[in-house]
Design an enzyme around this catalytic site. Structure first.
Site, mmCIF file in Angstrom:
data_model
loop_
_atom_site.group_PDB
_atom_site.id
_atom_site.type_symbol
_atom_site.label_atom_id
_atom_site.label_comp_id
_atom_site.label_asym_id
_atom_site.label_seq_id
_atom_site.Cartn_x
_atom_site.Cartn_y
_atom_site.Cartn_z
ATOM 1 N N CYS A 400 0.824 -1.202 0.000
ATOM 2 C CA CYS A 400 0.000 0.000 0.000
ATOM 3 C C CYS A 400 0.869 1.269 0.000
ATOM 4 O O CYS A 400 1.408 1.619 -1.030
ATOM 5 C CB CYS A 400 -1.014 -0.059 1.139
ATOM 6 S SG CYS A 400 -2.487 0.881 0.742
ATOM 7 N N HIS A 531 -3.783 -4.913 0.253
ATOM 8 C CA HIS A 531 -3.197 -5.491 1.477
ATOM 9 C C HIS A 531 -3.259 -7.017 1.426
ATOM 10 O O HIS A 531 -4.207 -7.614 1.934
ATOM 11 C CB HIS A 531 -3.953 -4.979 2.705
ATOM 12 C CG HIS A 531 -3.693 -3.539 2.993
ATOM 13 N ND1 HIS A 531 -2.655 -3.109 3.783
ATOM 14 C CD2 HIS A 531 -4.314 -2.428 2.549
ATOM 15 C CE1 HIS A 531 -2.648 -1.792 3.825
ATOM 16 N NE2 HIS A 531 -3.655 -1.348 3.085
ATOM 17 N N GLU A 533 -1.767 -9.124 3.114
ATOM 18 C CA GLU A 533 -1.712 -9.744 4.447
ATOM 19 C C GLU A 533 -3.111 -10.052 4.984
ATOM 20 O O GLU A 533 -3.269 -10.939 5.827
ATOM 21 C CB GLU A 533 -0.934 -8.848 5.436
ATOM 22 C CG GLU A 533 -1.618 -7.553 5.884
ATOM 23 C CD GLU A 533 -1.463 -6.395 4.908
ATOM 24 O OE1 GLU A 533 -1.108 -6.641 3.742
ATOM 25 O OE2 GLU A 533 -1.720 -5.238 5.313
HETATM 26 N N1 GLN Z 1 -1.823 6.607 2.872
HETATM 27 C C1 GLN Z 1 -2.020 5.880 1.666
HETATM 28 C C2 GLN Z 1 -3.414 6.092 1.091
HETATM 29 O O1 GLN Z 1 -4.305 6.462 1.815
HETATM 30 C C3 GLN Z 1 -1.756 4.419 1.882
HETATM 31 C C4 GLN Z 1 -2.750 3.756 2.788
HETATM 32 C C5 GLN Z 1 -2.271 2.461 3.345
HETATM 33 O O2 GLN Z 1 -1.085 2.179 3.324
HETATM 34 N N2 GLN Z 1 -3.152 1.694 3.913
HETATM 35 O O3 GLN Z 1 -3.656 5.853 -0.057
#
Ligand code: GLN
Length: 556
Positions: A400, A531, A533
């Site tokens: 992410c 994600h 995970e």
């Molecule tokens: N801050 C980034 C976004 O909002 C990544 C979010 C995250 O890593 N969950 O897109």
């Protein structure tokens, strides 16, 4: 991995039984894992089990809570942001769980108020009791119906006697008075062994049982958490004073790993107790063989693999908080065990790498992972880390924010766009290689930050022959998301021409889901917008984590 589960047609299962798990004495003694383990052992008896978590706080979901306070936020397939207990249910049961299985005081009140505003109560007086517990009960029953469950396990957060959870205890009382044979109550209690006396004390558990009974609910079974097993004498005492049968006092001593807990429960024949108590339609003797194989694999690893996780949420006062990235850490473990490896995971604070002199410490690790994150803190350090591992060919997995920052680092250092940034940090930058999605702009403008993220499962199409495609062994995957920003389409061609492969894209090609570097340039440099995970399971490790761990081990 990332498979869709069959959507079942709703069927009313007239024989569904409900087991409530409540906390006695104090929190933090593993009630969540105990609940998941109970669900697991019942699944091992051939029963269809689903599990619910009730969080007593007023937040509507867990999305707006600071992870250093509440641990990692888990995201269900349908996008609901929940606490870590939902993750444990999915890990132990190896199933996807829908959002209806998670409720908070806030979400229950919100539904009751919405119904009232919509004249759903036909003009009558809407009251805290019975309307709030009834809303909770209707969700519990609905969750059971959707899952066509033989058993629904419901963990009530907090401890008995707390003001916050009283309406949910009332829900138990109401259900039990309606259908007493279908409801079981398990109290997870704690038996301290004070160092000064060296003897296990049952008194706090007696008080907890009494407090629960004052609400009209009686525990049928007590799980006695402690540092050591409960002896026969104390078992008798708990049984007598807490009004349960001695064989329904189950010893739950500390164990080496949370994954031992279902096996430990079965040593004390817990599933037999519950099956007898609720006359459950078990189709088989306890079969936890697959689980046992996983546990034994986790304990019989040969070589080690050293992984550094570079994050910003690791410290709170004098304590190191690994809970904030718990799913990432567990995902690393599952894949390592699958490969017969013991992971040595080190948490590194990204701020430490603002000073480039410290970067050479990264040489010690076989692989580096940058997990998700939000905001400014620590991003300079993360960008330095990513530049270093890219140039030094250390396997890298960015999740992410870890993917967005990999794209940003590439824009700054390879494309020489010195003023490149992400809209999250510097909306006025010349080159916003990471920007807010158009669909979300409106919500943010209205101040609805909680509702402005892309949440839950979305598909990605994979590029044939890429690292990602070879790892997944398929060309279409479904992965869970939780983010506000995306790779800006205006820069995609330029970035690709400079050597990055966007190996995963949304079906319409607009959203970049996976980026990687070709393997002749770097042994493993992969970033994912989603994600992974959240879908890694003990019995079904995530293929991208496995590919990362394998590449890390091989690059030793
Ligand atoms: N801050 C980034 C976004 O909002 C990544 C979010 C995250 O890593 N969950 O897109």
């Amino acid at each position: 991995m990332a498979k869709t589960t069959k959507t079942k047609t709703k069927k009313k299962n007239a024989n569904t039984k409900y087991i409530f798990v409540v906390g006695g004495v104090m929190s933090g003694v593993g009630k969540g894992v105990a609940s998941s383990s109970i669900a697991k052992i019942l699944q091992g008896r051939g029963l269809t089990v689903t599990a619910i978590k009730i969080d007593p706080y007023v937040n509507v979901d867990a999305g707006t809570m600071n992870p250093t306070e509440h641990g990692e936020c888990f995201v269900l397939k349908d996008g609901l942001e929940t606490d870590q207990d939902m993750c444990n249910y999915e890990l132990f049961l190896n199933i996807d769980i829908p959002g209806i299985n998670y409720m908070t005081t806030g979400s229950v009140y919100q539904a009751v108020i919405a119904k009232e505003r919509n004249l759903g109560y036909g003009g009558r007086n809407v009251q805290v009791v019975p309307d709030i517990p009834e809303e909770a009960i209707s969700r519990i029953k609905k969750a059971g119906e959707i899952a066509e469950a033989d058993v629904v396990l419901i963990e009530v957060g907090g401890t008995v006697g707390e003001y916050e959870s009283i309406l949910f205890i009332e829900a138990i009382r109401m259900m039990k008075s309606e259908t007493p044979d279908d409801i079981g109550v398990v109290m997870v209690s704690y038996l301290p062994v004070p160092g000064s006396v060296g003897e296990m004390k049952t008194k706090p558990t007696q008080h907890a049982a009494r407090t629960l009974s004052a609400s009209g609910v009686f525990a049928d079974l007590i799980l006695a958490r402690s540092t050591v097993p409960v002896d026969a004498k104390r078992r008798e005492k708990i049984a007598r004073f807490c009004n349960v049968r001695p064989e329904n006092v189950i010893s739950a001593p500390n164990v080496e790993s949370i994954y031992d807990i279902p096996l430990n429960f079965e040593k004390y024949h817990l599933s037999d107790r519950l099956c007898d108590m609720l006359k459950l339609p078990c189709t088989q003797k306890s079969d936890l063989s697959e689980w046992k194989r996983f546990v034994s694999k986790s304990k019989n690893t040969k070589d080690t693999v050293k992984i550094a996780v570079v994050g910003k949420y690791f410290s709170s006062g004098d304590f190191v908080l690994s809970d904030v990235y718990i799913s990432v850490l567990e995902a690393i473990k599952y894949s390592s065990y699958k490969l017969g490896l013991k992971p040595e995971i080190t948490y590194l604070s990204s701020q430490d790498f603002e000073d480039k002199k410290n970067l050479k410490n990264l040489k010690k690790y076989d692989g580096v992972l940058v997990p998700g994150g939000f905001g400014k803190t620590g991003i300079e350090g993360k960008l330095n880390v990513i530049e270093y591992v890219r140039k030094n060919r250390i396997p890298y997995f960015g999740i992410c924010y870890g993917m967005q920052l990999a794209v940003l680092e590439f824009a700054q250092n390879v494309l020489k766009k010195k003023d490149a940034s992400t809209e999250e940090i510097n909306p006025k930058a010349t080159d916003l290689v990471i920007g807010v999605m158009d669909d979300q702009k409106e919500k943010i403008a209205q101040g609805d930050m909680g509702g402005s993220m892309r949440l839950g499962q979305y598909p990605a199409m994979l590029k044939q022959g890429s690292i990602a495609q070879k790892a997944y062994k398929t060309t279409e995957v479904l992965e869970r998301h939780r983010h506000r920003y995306e790779v800006n389409n205006a820069y995609v061609t330029e970035i690709e021409n400079a050597g990055v492969i966007f190996s995963g894209k949304s079906p319409d090609g607009r959203l970049m889901e996976i980026m990687e570097l070709p393997q002749d340039v770097h042994p493993f440099f992969v970033g994912v917008q989603f994600h992974p995970e959240l879908q890694a399971r003990p019995l079904d490790p995530h293929p991208l984590f496995t590919a990362f761990i394998k590449a890390s081990y091989e690059s030793k």
